[in-house]
Motif scaffolding. Structure first.
Motif, PDB file in Angstrom:
ATOM      1  N   THR A  63       0.795  -1.226   0.000  1.00 23.94           N
ATOM      2  CA  THR A  63       0.000   0.000   0.000  1.00 23.94           C
ATOM      3  C   THR A  63       0.828   1.278   0.000  1.00 23.94           C
ATOM      4  N   SER A  64       2.125   1.181  -0.160  1.00 20.96           N
ATOM      5  CA  SER A  64       2.980   2.360  -0.072  1.00 20.96           C
ATOM      6  C   SER A  64       3.598   2.699  -1.421  1.00 20.96           C
ATOM      7  N   VAL A  65       4.325   3.814  -1.457  1.00 19.21           N
ATOM      8  CA  VAL A  65       5.071   4.185  -2.655  1.00 19.21           C
ATOM      9  C   VAL A  65       6.082   3.087  -2.975  1.00 19.21           C
ATOM     10  N   PRO A  66       6.485   2.969  -4.234  1.00 15.41           N
ATOM     11  CA  PRO A  66       7.364   1.854  -4.629  1.00 15.41           C
ATOM     12  C   PRO A  66       8.706   1.822  -3.905  1.00 15.41           C
ATOM     13  N   ASP A  67       9.206   2.965  -3.441  1.00 19.79           N
ATOM     14  CA  ASP A  67      10.515   2.964  -2.772  1.00 19.79           C
ATOM     15  C   ASP A  67      10.388   2.961  -1.251  1.00 19.79           C
ATOM     16  N   PRO A 330       1.919   3.739   6.696  1.00 19.40           N
ATOM     17  CA  PRO A 330       2.670   4.239   5.532  1.00 19.40           C
ATOM     18  C   PRO A 330       1.809   4.579   4.331  1.00 19.40           C
ATOM     19  N   LEU A 331       0.579   4.080   4.275  1.00 23.09           N
ATOM     20  CA  LEU A 331      -0.308   4.447   3.179  1.00 23.09           C
ATOM     21  C   LEU A 331      -0.557   5.952   3.164  1.00 23.09           C
ATOM     22  N   THR A 332      -0.719   6.564   4.324  1.00 24.15           N
ATOM     23  CA  THR A 332      -1.067   7.981   4.376  1.00 24.15           C
ATOM     24  C   THR A 332       0.045   8.880   3.842  1.00 24.15           C
ATOM     25  N   ASP A 625      -7.697   7.200   8.803  1.00 22.38           N
ATOM     26  CA  ASP A 625      -7.443   8.277   7.850  1.00 22.38           C
ATOM     27  C   ASP A 625      -8.760   8.645   7.180  1.00 22.38           C
ATOM     28  N   ALA A 626      -9.268   9.851   7.462  1.00 28.24           N
ATOM     29  CA  ALA A 626     -10.566  10.274   6.936  1.00 28.24           C
ATOM     30  C   ALA A 626     -10.583  10.266   5.412  1.00 28.24           C
ATOM     31  N   SER A 627      -9.461  10.551   4.781  1.00 29.83           N
ATOM     32  CA  SER A 627      -9.416  10.566   3.320  1.00 29.83           C
ATOM     33  C   SER A 627      -9.562   9.173   2.735  1.00 29.83           C
ATOM     34  N   VAL A 628      -9.030   8.170   3.422  1.00 28.91           N
ATOM     35  CA  VAL A 628      -9.200   6.783   2.972  1.00 28.91           C
ATOM     36  C   VAL A 628     -10.666   6.389   3.054  1.00 28.91           C
ATOM     37  N   GLU A 629     -11.336   6.811   4.121  1.00 34.48           N
ATOM     38  CA  GLU A 629     -12.758   6.497   4.267  1.00 34.48           C
ATOM     39  C   GLU A 629     -13.567   7.160   3.156  1.00 34.48           C
ATOM     40  N   TYR A 667      -2.535   3.202  -2.732  1.00 32.53           N
ATOM     41  CA  TYR A 667      -2.880   4.101  -1.630  1.00 32.53           C
ATOM     42  C   TYR A 667      -4.032   5.028  -1.982  1.00 32.53           C
ATOM     43  N   MET A 668      -4.544   4.943  -3.223  1.00 31.60           N
ATOM     44  CA  MET A 668      -5.737   5.690  -3.588  1.00 31.60           C
ATOM     45  C   MET A 668      -6.798   4.749  -4.150  1.00 31.60           C
ATOM     46  N   SER A 669      -6.717   3.476  -3.788  1.00 37.56           N
ATOM     47  CA  SER A 669      -7.709   2.493  -4.210  1.00 37.56           C
ATOM     48  C   SER A 669      -8.687   2.232  -3.071  1.00 37.56           C
TER      49      SER A 669
END
Length: 752
Positions: A63-67, A330-332, A625-629, A667-669
């Motif tokens: 769920t994180s950036v590739p690096d 780390p998703l956030t 994370d409210a944005s994930v919801e 992370y935006m799915s």
């Protein structure tokens, strides 16, 4: 039995639609190198799963950036094996006490006698059956029964092949006192695997390995611990070391500092101006990493409980950017780096979701006040709402509740004796708007709502009584003068009681004010009339062309075609609760209903409430994370609008650039509803909840509004109370949700 050592990459398919894209590099980054900041997953995704477990590391990778960099606190066992574990003491984050109940010891740690179960008392073989558990007790323990073993550093590399590996060495002196060499272990493991970062709060340890590691491969980072004063190997204060960055540069390439070193906080939890630590360190050639960033702890009120806002303050504040963050979620920070930081000024914005305020910016100011409304507009709300109440002298005004006790300090005012029982409105007594004139109401002090006060999560206390209430006419003028609004939403409740028992015709008052404000002719702003009473909407349908919104107060699980057809006769859109989309069981999303799809089948837009930023208001599935919801409701359930007291969060989500990517990053799915609860071992599953019935026609159909012209006697002027009025005979039938079947055979994917 659970095969906990097997990589759990199947979780990607369960929680997300996997599609990784590279973070968007930008010259706008004010990091030391100009590259985007690094995301360092502390113990993996330890904000949800037991930290340093296989599933936590795997979810961080997915769920994180590739690096992304996987972070491991290294402890040594009796036979000098290096394990990834957050503390010298094994008892708070594992079941070691159950397996070795008599092996408690006491050792001096930094000169302080410390009692517990220490890693140095066990060989790696001894720990083979010890499992990791959630050590932060405010987080869910439902995954503790999944039998995730303690991992060695080599296990982490072999199982996950991380893009970056970070080893943190906290207690080198302690291990040396017990004839274990952390230096020898780190140098030995560095020959077997690539170690990208090694950090420690001990100066001499970093000095001892500096000449033995390649600076092009391994970066040494000096860590400033939270709360510690004396650096143990030099006996200097950490404060004095922080002032001597050129000295730190002689043995390290970067520093880790607690977040308050950069953004100090006042005693009442508000931000002070940022320090110069980041810019000073960059001038000295040192990278800066930040610790102490968590989604699920209270942070300064300036951030409005929004972790995205906090990360942006470290990434994109116009003055500096840190070079990386340690995160349990780390998703956030991954989403912040790739989707939210450095927004384009003229970027296109999606039409959906419609961002509808709940009493204005009521997450930061007393609801329905001038401050709440002005800040909601400034924050980018699309539709500004006014829940109309009526004063005793017939003035319509905006207030979150007909009961003044809910939104003002009336109980502490000279009107505290104006209590009465109105069973048609609520159980128990209240002080109602129709008992006071508008001039009296204007004298009342507003109060901010704090729905999560039981968790001691208060809202913006410096402004808890700020702002003044607006008449409906003043609200409409404010809305008309805004160039950014798309519309207004006028809420009307208790209309039958008001006209029949108080002689107050709220529907007529609203129509008059809208006409007087020019909303009958102008087309710049949409006008929505919202009510949970079909009789109110039917009256507006007869006399106006406003958009009519039916509010379904009950949690529902289905909306049969005949019921929706009835709603379609008087409404143009519906409002439903979050639980009517994603039912929950003990804060886990248990599945998804087909309610949104049913309404969409009849061309009825669906707006959902209530979205809040406080992490305790969200299911575990949304990672605090409210944005994930919001994203899961918008992209997953395809809702048309979100109703929130924190419009800034929803407006920012709507403008994030990841929504326009051809491939949606993980992370935006949207979260797949019901997937997380399926990962819980059977012994830890919450009890199943009985399904509830669907919304029926009898829940919807109501008789017309009464047309009584007279009111009851006015409210008391002194200490007596008015006898409770008779029920109006129009109770609404409660409806519940029907839990839709979602065949998720997740457990079988974890079986041997």
């Amino acid at each position: 039995m659970w095969n906990s050592r097997a990589p759990v990459t199947v979780l990607a398919a369960l929680l997300y639609s996997v599609a990784l894209v590279s973070a968007q590099g930008s010259s706008q980054w004010k990091t030391l190198t100009g590259d985007p900041p690094l995301v360092i997953a502390r113990g993996g995704f330890s904000g949800l799963f037991p930290g340093f477990s296989s599933i936590a590391y795997n979810l961080a990778m997915i769920t994180s950036v590739p690096d992304v960099v996987l972070y491991c606190d290294v402890q040594l066992t009796k036979d000098a094996a290096g394990i990834c574990f957050p503390d010298l003491l094994l008892n708070n984050n594992s079941n070691v006490v159950d397996l070795f109940p008599k092996k408690e010891n006491t050792y001096p740690v930094d000169g302080v006698p410390t009692k517990g179960w220490f890693s140095i008392d066990y060989t790696l073989k001894d720990l083979a059956n010890v499992i990791v558990t959630q050590g932060v007790y405010s987080r869910s323990n439902k995954f503790d029964g999944n039998m995730y073993p303690i991992l060695t550093v080599e296990d982490v590399v072999a199982q996950f092949r991380p893009p970056g590996l970070w080893l943190n060495i906290e207690k080198n002196i302690f291990f040396t006192q017990h004839n274990l060499s952390m230096r020898n272990y780190v140098l030995s493991v560095s020959k077997k695997v690539v170690v990208n970062f090694i950090s420690s709060p001990e100066v001499n340890f970093l000095k001892s390995i500096k000449a033995r590691v390649s600076p092009s491969t391994t970066k040494l980072i000096f860590k400033f611990p939270e709360g510690a004063e004396i650096e143990p190997s030099t006996n200097q204060t950490y404060g004095s070391l922080l002032k001597n960055l050129t000295y730190i540069k002689t043995f390290a390439s970067g520093i880790i500092v607690p977040k308050t070193y950069i953004w100090p906080v006042t005693v009442d939890n508000y931000l002070e101006p940022h320090t110069t630590i980041v810019s000073d360190a960059h001038k000295a050639g040192l990278t800066v990493f930040v610790s102490g960033l968590y989604n699920d702890v209270p942070f300064p009120f300036n951030y409005s409980y929004d972790p995205v806002s906090e990360y942006l303050s470290f990434f994109d504040n116009g003055d500096f950017s840190v070079d990386g963050v340690l995160s349990d979620f780390p998703l956030t920070p991954s989403a912040v780096i790739d989707c939210y930081a450095h927004p384009e000024k003229n970027a296109s914005v999606k039409d959906t979701p419609l961002v509808i305020s709940k009493d204005g910016d009521s997450g930061d100011y007393p609801g329905c006040t001038d401050l709440a409304y002005m800040h909601a507009i400034a924050d980018g709300v699309d539709v500004l709402d006014c829940n109309v109440q009526m004063s005793k002298d017939g003035i319509p005004f905006c207030s979150s509740s007909i009961n003044l006790i809910d939104s003002t300090a009336v109980a502490q005012s000279s009107f505290s004796s104006y209590t009465m029982n109105v069973p048609e409105i609520k159980v128990g007594s209240g002080i109602y708007t129709f008992s006071l004139t508008w001039d009296q109401i204007k004298t009342l002090q507003s109060t901010i709502s704090s729905p999560e006060k039981n968790y001691k999560l208060l809202r913006n206390p410096r402004f808890k009584n700020a702002g003044t209430y607006l008449k409906l006419s003043e609200f409409l003028t404010l809305a008309k003068n805004s160039s950014s609004l798309l519309g207004v939403l006028i809420g009307i409740e208790h209309a039958a009681y008001l006209v029949e028992k108080q002689g107050l015709r709220v529907t007529d008052a609203v129509m008059t004010e809208l006409k007087n404000a020019g909303f009958g002719n102008q087309t710049a702003l949409d006008v929505m009339i919202q009510s949970s009473n079909s009789s109110v909407l039917m009256k507006f349908k007869e006399k106006s062309k406003y958009k009519l919104v039916y509010k379904i107060e009950e949690d529902i699980g289905d909306a049969p075609d005949k019921t929706v057809q009835d709603i379609k006769k008087f409404a143009d859109a519906v409002v439903i609760n979050k639980a009517s989309v994603f039912p929950e069981n003990q804060l886990f999303v248990s599945g998804a209903t087909n309610v949104v799809k049913k309404f969409h089948g009849f061309k009825l837009p669906v707006y959902v409430e209530l979205f809040s930023n406080e992490f305790v208001s969200q299911a575990w599935d949304f990672f605090s994370d409210a944005s994930v919801e919001i994203n899961s409701f918008v992209m997953g359930a395809e809702v048309d609008g979100v109703i929130t007291g924190f419009p800034k969060t929803a407006a920012r989500y709507k403008r994030n650039r990841c929504l326009s990517y051809k491939e949606t990053p993980t992370y935006m799915s949207p979260v797949l509803p019901g997937s997380l609860i399926q990962v819980i071992s059977p012994a830890y599953l919450p009890p199943a909840e009985a399904p509830n019935p669907a919304l029926t026609e009898s829940d919807v159909v109501e008789p017309p509004l009464p047309s009584a012209e007279t009111a009851l006697a006015p409210g008391p002027a002194g200490g007596s109370t008015v006898p409770p009025p008779r029920p109006n005979g129009q109770p609404k039938t409660a409806a519940c949700f029907f839990l839709s079947t979602l065949a998720m055979l997740v457990a079988t994917l974890f079986l041997i």
